[in-house]
Write an enzyme that holds these catalytic residues in place. Structure first.
Site, PDB file in Angstrom:
ATOM      1  CE1 TYR A 107      -3.632   2.480   1.042  1.00  0.00           C
ATOM      2  CE2 TYR A 107      -2.695   2.543   3.261  1.00  0.00           C
ATOM      3  CZ  TYR A 107      -3.615   2.998   2.326  1.00  0.00           C
ATOM      4  OH  TYR A 107      -4.501   3.979   2.700  1.00  0.00           O
ATOM      5  CE  LYS A 204      -9.200   0.079   1.758  1.00  0.00           C
ATOM      6  NZ  LYS A 204      -8.631   1.020   2.758  1.00  0.00           N
TER       7      LYS A 204
END
Length: 388
Positions: A107, A204
């Site tokens: 990420y 998420k």
């Protein structure tokens, strides 16, 4: 309990729920003590009872316990975002003079942390090929203390051999951290595979509705005391309202994740047959390079994957993504809605080289009807063909 039953019952202790199905939202800064003796007892064990709002209330404890039971850890801490969970976890494992190994598919904000703040604090970072497996041993230094993994990678979906990496790390007295957001605790038993700290951007799939920023980190016995101590010292805490929303989202995670998986596979297979598509990067497809590892370690997939086009450029990709009806342009993923994001992975690579014949597009396939999503993509291909 089976996972689906566990997820419905975890974190619902009677003393926290008071007979209510969902734990109430306990908002607190100051917590009152009945006596000086109680105050002294609290000072000795501030994490075992109400002590101060930053240390948590029953709302926080319910979420922490639920995530911890799902992960099978020694303890779980909550953070104000997924990145905060990654940063807090990493910083609990290293100090000045240490060396860490980071997957090249990580990420991008994780890379920014390593190349920025950690570098300034005297922590050296080396990046490695995510498919390296046990050969990561060749990259170890005497001061290597941590390996950061992400499986699959959130842009290019490489699947890592976590048990092999963990074996090497532990032989060198190092820890392994995994960004486990893609699989969730339901589809990957991270700690059973040798991971020491499993991190989730609960923003998420755990929350599931694109309306909360939240992170979690669960550690095993080897890493928990360090993680808890560092997180307390850095003041990591979350709103009880956000913890409550995460608890609510968690209860429906199994059914949502199954549908994301099903819809995602249908779209991935459809894309795999498109003449304009070069590669579909989805670990559950047999054509994926990491498919065998995926079958070995994972219990399922989700709605996030990528595909590359055979031709075209990022300069003209706006013709594809503009005017989408259901796939909206936006960062993050894991909510009920479908998203599309054109992105060039090469900007965040150093140990490996990313190349493709055309642009890469990352999809998050939501809970809409797949036929409508396919029609949306069909129209996008037609628009794009006029700009080639």
């Amino acid at each position: 309990m089976k996972p689906n039953t566990l997820i419905m019952n975890a974190g619902r202790q009677d003393e926290w729920t008071h007979g209510i199905v969902n734990p109430p939202v306990f908002r607190a800064s100051t917590c009152l003590f009945d006596s000086y003796a109680d105050l002294l007892a609290g000072l000795k064990s501030p994490d075992d009872t109400l002590f101060y709002g930053r240390r948590g209330t029953p709302t926080h404890w319910a979420l922490r316990e639920a995530i911890n039971e799902l992960e099978g850890g020694a303890g779980t801490w909550l953070y104000p975002s997924g990145l905060a969970a990654l940063a807090g976890s990493i910083m609990s494992c290293v100090q000045a003079g240490d060396h860490i190994l980071v997957t090249d598919s990580a990420y991008e904000p994780t890379r920014a942390l390593c190349n920025g703040l950690l570098k300034g604090y005297g922590v050296e970072t080396s990046y490695y090929d995510p498919t390296i497996g046990a050969e990561i041993a060749d990259l170890f230094k005497d001061n290597t203390r941590l390996i950061i993994t992400e499986s699959p990678g959130s842009l290019t979906l490489e699947v890592q051999d976590l048990p092999a990496i963990a074996d090497v790390a532990h032989a060198h007295d190092a820890l392994v951290l995994l960004d486990n957001t893609w699989a969730t605790p339901l589809h990957l038993d991270a700690l059973k595979l040798g991971v020491d700290i499993s991190v989730h951007a609960a923003t998420k799939y755990i929350v599931g509705h694109s309306d909360v920023m939240l992170g979690t980190a669960t550690a095993n016995d080897r890493a928990w005391n360090r993680l808890r101590s560092a997180s307390i010292q850095m003041g990591h805490t979350v709103s009880p309202d956000d913890a409550w929303l995460a608890l609510r989202g968690l209860r429906t995670l199994p059914v949502r994740l199954r549908q994301h998986d099903k819809n995602g596979m249908q779209i991935a297979k459809w894309l795999d047959d498109r003449p304009e598509v070069d590669r579909v990067l989805h670990p559950a497809l047999p054509s994926h390079p990491g498919h065998d590892l995926f079958k070995r370690d994972f219990k399922g997939a989700c709605g996030l994957f990528s595909f590359t086009l055979k031709s075209g450029s990022y300069d003209t990709i706006g013709a594809f993504v503009d005017d989408m009806k259901y796939f909206k342009l936006g960062f993050s993923w894991g909510g009920y809605e479908s998203l599309i994001l054109p992105i060039n992975p090469s900007f965040a690579r150093s140990a490996t080289r990313w190349s493709s014949s055309g642009p890469l597009l990352r999809l998050h396939v939501g809970l809409e009807d797949p036929d409508d999503l396919i029609a949306d993509l069909e129209a996008a291909f037609k628009r794009y063909s006029t700009h080639m």
